[in-house]
Structure formats: C-alpha cells, structure tokens
Design a protein around this motif. Structure first.
Motif, PDB file in Angstrom:
ATOM      1  N   PRO A 132       0.990  -1.174   0.126  1.00 31.34           N
ATOM      2  CA  PRO A 132      -0.128  -0.096   0.077  1.00 31.34           C
ATOM      3  C   PRO A 132       0.861   1.300  -0.004  1.00 31.34           C
ATOM      4  N   THR A 133       0.371   2.306  -0.638  1.00 31.73           N
ATOM      5  CA  THR A 133       1.355   3.513  -0.687  1.00 31.73           C
ATOM      6  C   THR A 133       0.106   4.569  -0.464  1.00 31.73           C
ATOM      7  N   LYS A 134       0.682   5.695  -0.183  1.00 31.18           N
ATOM      8  CA  LYS A 134      -0.275   7.168   0.121  1.00 31.18           C
ATOM      9  C   LYS A 134      -1.283   7.237  -1.051  1.00 31.18           C
ATOM     10  N   ALA A 216      13.973   5.134  -2.037  1.00 30.48           N
ATOM     11  CA  ALA A 216      12.984   4.638  -1.329  1.00 30.48           C
ATOM     12  C   ALA A 216      12.222   5.359  -0.506  1.00 30.48           C
ATOM     13  N   ARG A 217      12.581   6.732  -0.133  1.00 30.48           N
ATOM     14  CA  ARG A 217      11.595   7.596   0.704  1.00 30.48           C
ATOM     15  C   ARG A 217      10.272   7.854  -0.076  1.00 30.48           C
ATOM     16  N   PRO A 220       6.708   4.661  -0.417  1.00 33.53           N
ATOM     17  CA  PRO A 220       5.501   4.602   0.409  1.00 33.53           C
ATOM     18  C   PRO A 220       4.702   5.888  -0.001  1.00 33.53           C
ATOM     19  N   LEU A 221       5.496   6.790  -0.432  1.00 33.55           N
ATOM     20  CA  LEU A 221       4.555   8.201  -0.814  1.00 33.55           C
ATOM     21  C   LEU A 221       3.807   8.037  -2.079  1.00 33.55           C
ATOM     22  N   ILE A 241       9.764  -1.455   5.060  1.00 36.31           N
ATOM     23  CA  ILE A 241       8.519  -0.780   5.330  1.00 36.31           C
ATOM     24  C   ILE A 241       7.406  -1.413   6.110  1.00 36.31           C
ATOM     25  N   GLU A 242       7.622  -2.639   6.034  1.00 29.86           N
ATOM     26  CA  GLU A 242       6.884  -3.692   7.033  1.00 29.86           C
ATOM     27  C   GLU A 242       7.154  -3.259   8.393  1.00 29.86           C
ATOM     28  N   ALA A 245       5.957  -0.017   9.797  1.00 29.16           N
ATOM     29  CA  ALA A 245       4.693   0.041   9.944  1.00 29.16           C
ATOM     30  C   ALA A 245       4.241  -0.669  11.371  1.00 29.16           C
ATOM     31  N   PHE A 276      -6.648   1.661   9.223  1.00 28.31           N
ATOM     32  CA  PHE A 276      -5.395   1.835   9.140  1.00 28.31           C
ATOM     33  C   PHE A 276      -4.513   0.516   9.383  1.00 28.31           C
ATOM     34  N   LEU A 279      -5.031  -1.600   5.998  1.00 25.40           N
ATOM     35  CA  LEU A 279      -4.057  -1.252   4.965  1.00 25.40           C
ATOM     36  C   LEU A 279      -2.842  -1.898   5.082  1.00 25.40           C
ATOM     37  N   MET A 280      -2.390  -2.092   6.308  1.00 23.21           N
ATOM     38  CA  MET A 280      -0.802  -2.736   6.742  1.00 23.21           C
ATOM     39  C   MET A 280      -0.998  -4.161   7.022  1.00 23.21           C
TER      40      MET A 280
ATOM     41  N   LYS B 239      16.096   5.573   3.910  1.00 23.42           N
ATOM     42  CA  LYS B 239      14.908   6.149   3.328  1.00 23.42           C
ATOM     43  C   LYS B 239      13.589   5.689   3.486  1.00 23.42           C
ATOM     44  N   THR B 244       8.088   5.738   5.135  1.00 26.45           N
ATOM     45  CA  THR B 244       6.821   5.118   5.520  1.00 26.45           C
ATOM     46  C   THR B 244       6.407   5.696   6.612  1.00 26.45           C
ATOM     47  N   PHE B 247       4.434   8.460   5.361  1.00 20.86           N
ATOM     48  CA  PHE B 247       2.950   8.085   4.966  1.00 20.86           C
ATOM     49  C   PHE B 247       1.961   7.659   5.884  1.00 20.86           C
ATOM     50  N   MET B 248       2.821   6.955   7.001  1.00 21.91           N
ATOM     51  CA  MET B 248       1.485   6.665   8.030  1.00 21.91           C
ATOM     52  C   MET B 248       1.417   7.681   8.935  1.00 21.91           C
TER      53      MET B 248
END
Lengths: 340, 340
Positions: A132-134, A216-217, A220-221, A241-242, A245, A276, A279-280, B239, B244, B247-248
């Motif tokens: 999932p991303t923004k 990488a930043r 997720p955006l 990312i995992e 989260a 929320f 989503l994760m 990054k 993330t 995003f969160m």
C-alpha cells in the motif's frame, strides 16, 4: 478454473490452509485441489463441519512435508513426495491453473523453476509483492528471489512488473521507477547505471513507461507504480516498510493505551484505526506472485491464516484471468539484451 | 570548544542556520564561527535582535556558495572561497573543534575527505545516522556515502558504528548486526558473506559485539544497536523508514480528520500524537556524523531550521567530548584486513 493448494505449507498448516481454501471455493467459484496428508486434511474439514468434500474440491495425497530447515535447492529430489513438489507437478502437468503455497520461499522458488519452468527467455523468476502507498499501491520487483542481478534481469523485472500492474492492479500506464540513492541517472552502482539505460530504451520503445530513478523515501509516498530493484535492496525496502509499520502500530497502541484520555480518544476514532490496520495487513493482500514462471505460482505469507489463504486464492484467480503469463510470453523479444 | 558552522548551506540558509547557531551558543555554552557572507549573516542576526556579536561568536567571511547542482568531486577547486571549503579549512587548521553543514552531502563528503582527511587506516568515511526504534535507537552505517563497498569497509563501519553507539549514545555493549536478507550466515551476496566472517572475527577478538545478520524488518523493531550495510542498502533502509513514517503520519491525519468523532478523539490523545511526531522528527536529532574523518564533521538535514541546527550543535559538542575520533584511531589496527 482449478487452484492447487499446498495444504501443508506455512505456520498454520493444514488447518487454516484448508479452512481458507473451502471459504475461497465458495466465495470465488473456483475448484480446489488440496495437496497434503489426506487424514489431516479431512480432520481439518470436519472441524468446520464439512463431512463430505464439496463439489469441485479434491484431495491429492502427499505424505511428505517440506519444512523451513530443508535445503531449498534440494527439495525436488529429497522431498519428492512432499505436498510442495507434488502440487507443482500437478500444475506442470496441466491438472490445475495456478498453485499456492505458504511454505518455504526458497524451496518454492527452486521447485517452481525446476518443475514448472520459467517462461522461455526469462532469465530469473522474481517476486513482485504489492504494497500500500499514500496514493494506492505499488509492486516491488524483485523483492528477494535474486540477491545478485544483472542489468538484463532488471529490465525483465521492470517489464514483468509493469504488465502485472496493468493486467492485475488495473493501472493503465504504470509508472516504472528504478530504486536508487538519488534522482540523477549517474547515481548508484554500475548495476543501476546500466539498468537505467536498458529501462529507458524499453520506455522509448513503448514497452513500459519508465519514469527514472526513485528513492526509497518516495516509494511509500506513491511516486511510482512499479519499483525495479535487485532482490537484496528490494528485500530491504519491503521489509523495512513492514517493520516501520509494525513499529508505528505499536507506538499508536501506546498512544491510545497511555491515558484515560487516549482510551476515550480511541473509542471516537475506532474506525480510522481499523482502516489503518487493514491497510497494513498482509492478510488482505494474500500473497505474492512468482513472476516469470510459465504458470501462475503464488507465495502466501508463512503465517497465513484462513483469511490470507482465501485472499491468495482470489489473487490466483485474478492472475489466471489476467493473462499475465501470456502477456510476458508475447513481449519476450523486447525483454532481451542482445549478446555483445 | 569552538564549533564551525557553514552559514550558507541548506534550504533555509543563512537565516535559520544563524538563528539556530545563536540559540545553541547560549544553550550549550560553546563558541561558534559562522562561515559565509558577512552581510547576510549580520542581517540574519539583526532579525533576531542581535546587533553586536555575542561573546565567543565570530564571523568568517566567505563569499562563494556551493549549491546542490555543483559537481561534488570538484568543489574544493571550483569553489575555493565557498563557506563549505573555507569552513573545513578552518577545522583542518585547528581553528575549531567540529564542523557542521546543511549543504550538499556529496560535496561535504568529498571536501571533508580532501581537506580534513580520513583517520589513518580508515578506507572510507561513512554516514552513521541514528534512527528511533521500538526499544530506543540505532545507528545505520553506511547510509549512503559509499554505494559500493568491500568487506574491509564493512568491518570498519561496524567498528566505527559500535564505538559511536557506546561513546555517543551511551549504550554499554552495542549489538552490531549485518543487514541481510535472512538470518543464516550463508545468506546474501559475497559482500555479506565475507563481511559476516570479518565482523565475527572482530567480535571474537572483543572489539565489537557482533550478533549476526539482521533483516530490515527487525531494525525498526529494535533488534540491534548498530546496522552495518553498504551505502546503497543503508540508504534504502534509512529512506524507506523515513517514507513509511511520513506515509503513516498522513494516514493518521486522515484518520483523525475524517469524522467529527475522529476530531474529538484527537483532542483526547493530542499528547500521544505529539510524542509520535517528535519521535519521527529529524529536527530533534540534528544531523549525522561523518565517521572516519580525523575531526568531527556533522551533516545537518538539507531542510534544517533553527531547531535542527541547534540540535546539530549539541550533537557536535557531544562528538567532540566523546572522544570518538580518538577511539577509532586507537583501535585502527583491529580494523584492518591483512593483504593476501
């Protein structure tokens, strides 16, 4: 359509696998072949009140089980009668349209490559999970099947990821980005520089829509729909990312649990918190397709429960219907690097 | 102690840099040399009502400015009179104890290496930023200075990171982990396998406390105090954690803003949300030390405001007082790989 499922793979096998499969058969109208120890599968069925096999559901007996400690490269020989090997053989022989396993990732990769084989011209199969991303979701390919890559592998990952985003996620003109440590085309190691050139060429030829390097930043955006990377960096990207989260979810819990005010606050935004978490939640996605294999193979999460398996079946059905394998095959000539 | 600050580096220079420096001089009792365009620095000072230079604060005039588009490898020659180059020269010549810049990372790395030089025996300088984790904080080294690494670089990153965790973060016996795609020592590329052996040897010799491979997922969850990685994967790790978190945070905002209930909920857990944001705010950390250079050099975030600069000064002071440079120098013989 028939989906073959490794009933013995994963932390919650066979019970949760069997339960999820039965739910999916009903929900998605697919036939199911459960591969594993017949008696254990029947017992799991009885637990949910299923005394006779529903129409379309079959059991294929395989007494051996591959576990996480088995040498991945060897299972095809050392575990010939395992649910994993037998299930993949059923797929290879045309006794089903897709295969799902929640077992060892390495063993699945090796066994699928040896038994079902890669699409002709594809150098390496790759995992392309969806995150999932923004702004929606994106595919990270490769996310860990190949720690070391050549620029040609990367070109193929980009094309396969793009086809997948279009045919499965329904994104019309997927933005393909190369994971790098800066935006300029001079950034990164030789692998990134050479891959950049190949991806750009494929974009110029209209095969994909390459938008350049992505940091990488910005993943997720939502900066791109497909992230191309070697399996080492892709794994770092996906797993961090995992982990972030999970870390933030624990902070959130602390935040809500920390005071009476927080607890009251929680009551007021319960739905938001639930959205929320959803989503994760990997269980909502189901699994990850192994792209480049000549038939759809899905890796479900090792800790899959019935819901995750049900969603993995939905995903396998989508993969079959999407014609993704045929799409890769039809474009293979554009995904090769001529030998010098 | 005198801290030299590049007043012209970063998105908010010189105003925020100057303001932060003045705050820091008072808060931490350090002397400050502001390097940059004298008239602009004086104007920034007047804006906060400082008409005469406070005791211990000096201005060193440098008319040229390095910007993000300048070729990093060339600034020492092409921008001889820049605040960056002049500031580093002051440090090299002993006219200060540490240097801070919020300007171009690449230019700072190259110029610091050429002008201040690496500690004798250190092969590459590396960035070792600190990230919040579930259990405290951890250092990620290298996080982007060196896209390509040898096992010897990785050994040195592990040692420098460990000294930093002990002397600056105050962690008694820092757990050093090697970023990898699995826990077993056979995982990863040849770089990881060879680095694993060197780090294990250093651990056996009592130089560091190497705890083995660490997966990216477990970094934010606090599995180790120091993560050793090549600059490419380290950058991806750092990054993606940052992205993330952003995003969160945006999801969190949506959650609270989505309904009247959510807004009321927000009022009840405002403090928790604030703590959460603070945890993820790079301005609280200040900057990242460039480890391996013979004097403390700190890279502040490009979008640093006065608060971030103030914290970067606090960090520079800590770096000087910790004796981290001397510690690296004293242990250099254990951080070398004998040539075969």
């Amino acid at each position: 359509m028939r989906i073959i499922i490794d009933a013995q793979g994963g932390d919650n096998a066979p019970r949760e696998i069997v339960h999820g499969a039965i739910q999916a058969a009903e929900a998605y109208g697919v036939d199911i072949t459960l591969v594993g120890r017949g008696d254990e599968i029947l017992e799991a069925l009885r637990e949910i009140g299923v005394d006779t096999l529903p129409a379309g559901v079959e059991i294929f007996n395989a007494d051996d089980v591959v576990d996480m400690h088995d040498e991945a490269t060897d299972v095809v020989h050392s575990h010939r009668n395992s649910s994993l090997v037998q299930g993949l053989k059923l797929l290879a022989d045309g006794n089903g349209d897709a295969f799902i396993s929640a077992g060892s990732t390495g063993a699945l990769l090796t066994a699928a490559t040896l038994l079902v084989r890669r699409i002709r011209g594809i150098r390496r199969a790759a995992f392309g999970p969806t995150m999932p991303t923004k702004t929606g979701q994106c595919i990270i390919i490769d996310s860990g099947a190949n720690a070391e890559c050549t620029p040609e592998f990367m070109l193929q990952f980009g094309c396969m990821g793009s086809f997948c985003a279009r045919k499965i996620l329904g994104i019309e003109n997927p933005r393909v980005g190369l994971l790098n440590i800066g935006a300029e085309d001079t950034k990164g190691t030789p692998l990134q520089k050479e891959s950049y050139a190949l991806l750009k060429q494929a974009s110029d030829n209209g095969i994909i829509n390459f938008v350049g390097n992505v940091e990488a930043r910005d993943v997720p955006l939502g900066a791109v729909d497909v992230v191309v990377c070697d399996g080492f960096s892709g794994n770092v990207l996906l797993k961090s990312i995992e982990g972030t989260a999970l870390f933030m979810a624990s902070q959130l819990k602390k935040m809500f649990g920390g005071s009476i005010g927080g607890k009251i606050g929680y009551l007021f935004c319960k739905k938001g918190v639930k959205d929320f978490k959803k989503l994760m939640d990997y269980r909502e996605v189901g699994g990850t397709m192994l792209l480049g294999i000549s038939k759809p193979v899905i890796k479900a999460h090792g800790s899959s429960d019935a819901l995750a398996i049900r969603n993995a079946v939905r995903q396998a059905k989508q993969a079959v219907e999407s014609g993704i394998v045929e799409e890769i095959r039809a474009n293979i000539s554009s995904m090769k690097v001529p030998k010098e």
